[in-house]
Write a protein that holds these residues in place. Structure first.
Motif, PDB file in Angstrom:
ATOM      1  N   ILE A   1      -9.379  -5.423   7.160  1.00  0.00           N
ATOM      2  CA  ILE A   1      -9.403  -3.975   7.432  1.00  0.00           C
ATOM      3  C   ILE A   1      -9.977  -3.759   8.822  1.00  0.00           C
ATOM      4  O   ILE A   1     -11.132  -4.092   9.089  1.00  0.00           O
ATOM      5  CB  ILE A   1     -10.237  -3.199   6.389  1.00  0.00           C
ATOM      6  CG1 ILE A   1      -9.845  -3.625   4.964  1.00  0.00           C
ATOM      7  CG2 ILE A   1     -10.062  -1.689   6.588  1.00  0.00           C
ATOM      8  CD1 ILE A   1     -10.692  -2.960   3.868  1.00  0.00           C
TER       9      ILE A   1
ATOM     10  N   LEU B   1      -7.521 -10.143   2.933  1.00  0.00           N
ATOM     11  CA  LEU B   1      -7.415  -8.717   3.256  1.00  0.00           C
ATOM     12  C   LEU B   1      -8.238  -8.445   4.502  1.00  0.00           C
ATOM     13  O   LEU B   1      -9.437  -8.749   4.544  1.00  0.00           O
ATOM     14  CB  LEU B   1      -7.939  -7.877   2.079  1.00  0.00           C
ATOM     15  CG  LEU B   1      -8.008  -6.376   2.320  1.00  0.00           C
ATOM     16  CD1 LEU B   1      -6.609  -5.777   2.484  1.00  0.00           C
ATOM     17  CD2 LEU B   1      -8.741  -5.677   1.175  1.00  0.00           C
TER      18      LEU B   1
ATOM     19  N   GLN C   1     -10.499  -0.652  -1.778  1.00  0.00           N
ATOM     20  CA  GLN C   1      -9.661  -1.851  -1.704  1.00  0.00           C
ATOM     21  C   GLN C   1     -10.228  -3.025  -2.486  1.00  0.00           C
ATOM     22  O   GLN C   1      -9.497  -3.953  -2.804  1.00  0.00           O
ATOM     23  CB  GLN C   1      -9.442  -2.253  -0.236  1.00  0.00           C
ATOM     24  CG  GLN C   1      -8.589  -1.272   0.550  1.00  0.00           C
ATOM     25  CD  GLN C   1      -7.247  -1.001  -0.116  1.00  0.00           C
ATOM     26  OE1 GLN C   1      -6.676  -1.875  -0.760  1.00  0.00           O
ATOM     27  NE2 GLN C   1      -6.763   0.224   0.014  1.00  0.00           N
TER      28      GLN C   1
ATOM     29  N   PHE D   1       0.854  -1.189   0.000  1.00  0.00           N
ATOM     30  CA  PHE D   1       0.000   0.000   0.000  1.00  0.00           C
ATOM     31  C   PHE D   1       0.891   1.241   0.000  1.00  0.00           C
ATOM     32  O   PHE D   1       1.675   1.447   0.951  1.00  0.00           O
ATOM     33  CB  PHE D   1      -0.920   0.016   1.225  1.00  0.00           C
ATOM     34  CG  PHE D   1      -1.803  -1.212   1.328  1.00  0.00           C
ATOM     35  CD1 PHE D   1      -3.031  -1.251   0.685  1.00  0.00           C
ATOM     36  CD2 PHE D   1      -1.395  -2.326   2.047  1.00  0.00           C
ATOM     37  CE1 PHE D   1      -3.845  -2.383   0.774  1.00  0.00           C
ATOM     38  CE2 PHE D   1      -2.202  -3.461   2.144  1.00  0.00           C
ATOM     39  CZ  PHE D   1      -3.436  -3.478   1.499  1.00  0.00           C
TER      40      PHE D   1
ATOM     41  N   THR E   1     -13.053   2.972   2.318  1.00  0.00           N
ATOM     42  CA  THR E   1     -11.842   2.138   2.265  1.00  0.00           C
ATOM     43  C   THR E   1     -12.163   0.772   1.669  1.00  0.00           C
ATOM     44  O   THR E   1     -11.422   0.265   0.825  1.00  0.00           O
ATOM     45  CB  THR E   1     -11.251   1.959   3.685  1.00  0.00           C
ATOM     46  OG1 THR E   1     -11.164   3.235   4.300  1.00  0.00           O
ATOM     47  CG2 THR E   1      -9.882   1.327   3.640  1.00  0.00           C
TER      48      THR E   1
ATOM     49  N   LEU F   1      -4.892  -1.575   7.351  1.00  0.00           N
ATOM     50  CA  LEU F   1      -5.015  -2.625   6.341  1.00  0.00           C
ATOM     51  C   LEU F   1      -3.960  -3.702   6.548  1.00  0.00           C
ATOM     52  O   LEU F   1      -2.797  -3.390   6.758  1.00  0.00           O
ATOM     53  CB  LEU F   1      -4.801  -2.043   4.940  1.00  0.00           C
ATOM     54  CG  LEU F   1      -5.642  -0.831   4.563  1.00  0.00           C
ATOM     55  CD1 LEU F   1      -5.223  -0.295   3.202  1.00  0.00           C
ATOM     56  CD2 LEU F   1      -7.101  -1.231   4.512  1.00  0.00           C
TER      57      LEU F   1
END
Ligand code: ADP
Ligand code: ASP
Ligand code: MG
Length: 421
Positions: free
Chosen positions: A387, A385, A398, A236, A394, A304
């Motif tokens: 978060i 992933l 993503q 990121f 977001t 993240l």
């Protein structure tokens, strides 16, 4: 006493060694125990030696020689005088591996792995101790296997806290009273004096074990990043540093896969309320991240965490019966037996899906046993992933270029098993 930990990235070349020296100079006169990893990517290279040895493909000696050469090359830049005793010490350590490679593999993979891979830390710390001493910084080298006692779960040694604490109190604490003490991360020793390793990237954990047992005042892990960021900067681009985190929030982040700190590091520190500093070895003066028990200003901005190399395994009974507790107990038993690490799961009427680290040497035998009894479907090449403190924007950003295969939400955290396209 303070515990400092320097990882592989900080000592990958001669410049790195000199940088460590310059950081230590700023703390001269203080009681410091230094925990150090293997040089750069040495552990990966030694893993290759072990694989090659077990595959009997004839490359093991050559691969080991490459590792040996790299170390002696670097050593000659740090200590040009080849009659210095560290040359012989390094040589002897490598010869121990030559001996292992001479015979056909007859012991278990995990046991041999630990005996070979652990030399990475043995040689890096011998080099650093010699270099510091030659540079006028008095340093005592200690063999961590003399005081971190583990069981014989090779590649994942479990620390015997009682014995380890006694030994650290008796041996390491007194040694640290006058001058710098340097020891190895990542490894431990069994009651029979065999080497064990504590799991990949385990040097952070070693620092925490030592700090806990010694009752240290703080731990500092010196990294190639300014501190803990709200995302891994490798994945990121606009990751930002977090100045302060609680133990609790950090445990969550590392549990989900933020690799900046080994997940086992935090608990022992939390139990004794020992603050953890994450600082940049490239900018020692900068403040870094402080991790302690204070939860007041935990990040409320999204954090993240991306775990690559995931596999999604969907299991259903061959006879179309329901996926009941009995079946699940069996599947979990198989996972534990093969040490497959699962990260997320979902149960439905006739199928059970879970996402796991796709470590082939563990997953393949597991899948073989699983398919004997169940119908198994696989999706490979996935990412997990996570978060924390997610918000809609977001999540949207993503997931733009990702296909979602599995999703789970709690109030604070969203987890998505995704395929990138
Ligand atoms: P060590 O040299 O101690 O082995 P690591 O390479 O294991 O250090 O850890 C540092 C790396 O962790 C960084 O280079 C970065 O790519 C990665 N990382 C993953 N998540 C984060 C995060 N949230 N904040 C900072 N770095 C992170
Ligand atoms: N050298 C070990 C590894 O690369 C331990 C560590 O660096 O933390 O896994
Ligand atoms: Mg590391």
């Amino acid at each position: 006493m303070k515990v400092f930990k320097f990882g592989g990235a900080s000592i990958k070349d001669a410049e790195g060694f000199r940088n460590v020296l310059s950081i230590l100079k700023k703390f001269s006169g203080q009681e410091i125990v230094l925990v150090v990893s293997a040089l750069g990517k040495t552990t990966n290279a030694l893993e290759e030696v072990v694989h090659s040895y077990f595959e009997r493909n004839g490359n093991a000696n050559q691969l080991l020689n490459e590792v040996r050469e790299k170390h002696f090359n670097l050593l000659s830049k740090l200590i040009p005088d080849s009659s210095h005793k560290v040359y012989e010490e390094l040589n002897n350590t490598f010869i121990e591996v030559d001996w292992i490679l001479e015979d056909e593999p007859s012991e278990s993979f995990d046991y041999i792995y630990d005996q070979i891979v652990s030399i990475g830390e043995m040689v890096s710390t011998k080099m650093l101790a010699a270099f510091l001493n030659e540079s006028g910084m008095k340093t005592k080298w200690r063999d961590v296997r003399d005081f971190i006692r583990t069981d014989n779960t090779y590649r994942e040694g479990k620390v015997d806290w009682e014995i380890t604490e006694k030994k650290i109190q008796a041996q390491l604490v007194p040694a640290s009273k006058n001058g710098l003490v340097l020891t190895q991360g990542f490894i431990g020793g069994t009651s029979e004096n065999f080497s064990t390793t504590l799991g990949r990237e385990g040097s952070d954990y070693t620092a925490a074990v030592i700090a806990y047992c010694a009752g240290a005042e703080s731990v500092t892990i010196w990294k190639d990043v300014p501190g803990v960021l709200n995302a891994d900067p490798r994945y990121f681009s606009d990751a930002k540093k977090i100045d302060h985190l609680s133990f609790k929030e950090t445990i969550e982040m590392t549990f989900y896969g933020a690799t900046v700190i080994h997940p086992k590091t935090i608990k022992p520190l939390q139990n004794k309320n020992i603050p953890l500093h994450v600082k940049s070895f490239l900018n020692a003066e900068a403040s870094g991240t402080v991790i302690d028990s204070d939860m007041n200003d935990d990040a409320r901005t999204p954090v993240l965490v991306l775990k690559p190399e995931q596999i999604l395994i969907s299991v259903s009974p061959k006879d179309f019966s329901f996926m009941a507790e009995e079946q699940l107990a069996k599947i979990f038993g198989m996972m534990a037996k093969h040490r497959v690490k699962f990260n997320m799961m979902q149960n439905a009427a006739i199928s059970f899906s879970f996402c796991a680290d796709d470590a082939k040497e563990r997953v393949n035998p597991f899948l073989e046993e699983l398919s004997n009894e169940y119908k198994v479907l696989l999706n490979e090449g996935l990412e997990l992933l996570t978060i924390r403190h997610y918000d809609e924007q977001t999540v949207q950003t993503q997931t733009q270029r990702r296909e979602i295969l599995l999703e789970q939400k709690t109030r604070n955290t969203i987890q998505l098993v995704v395929r990138r396209f």
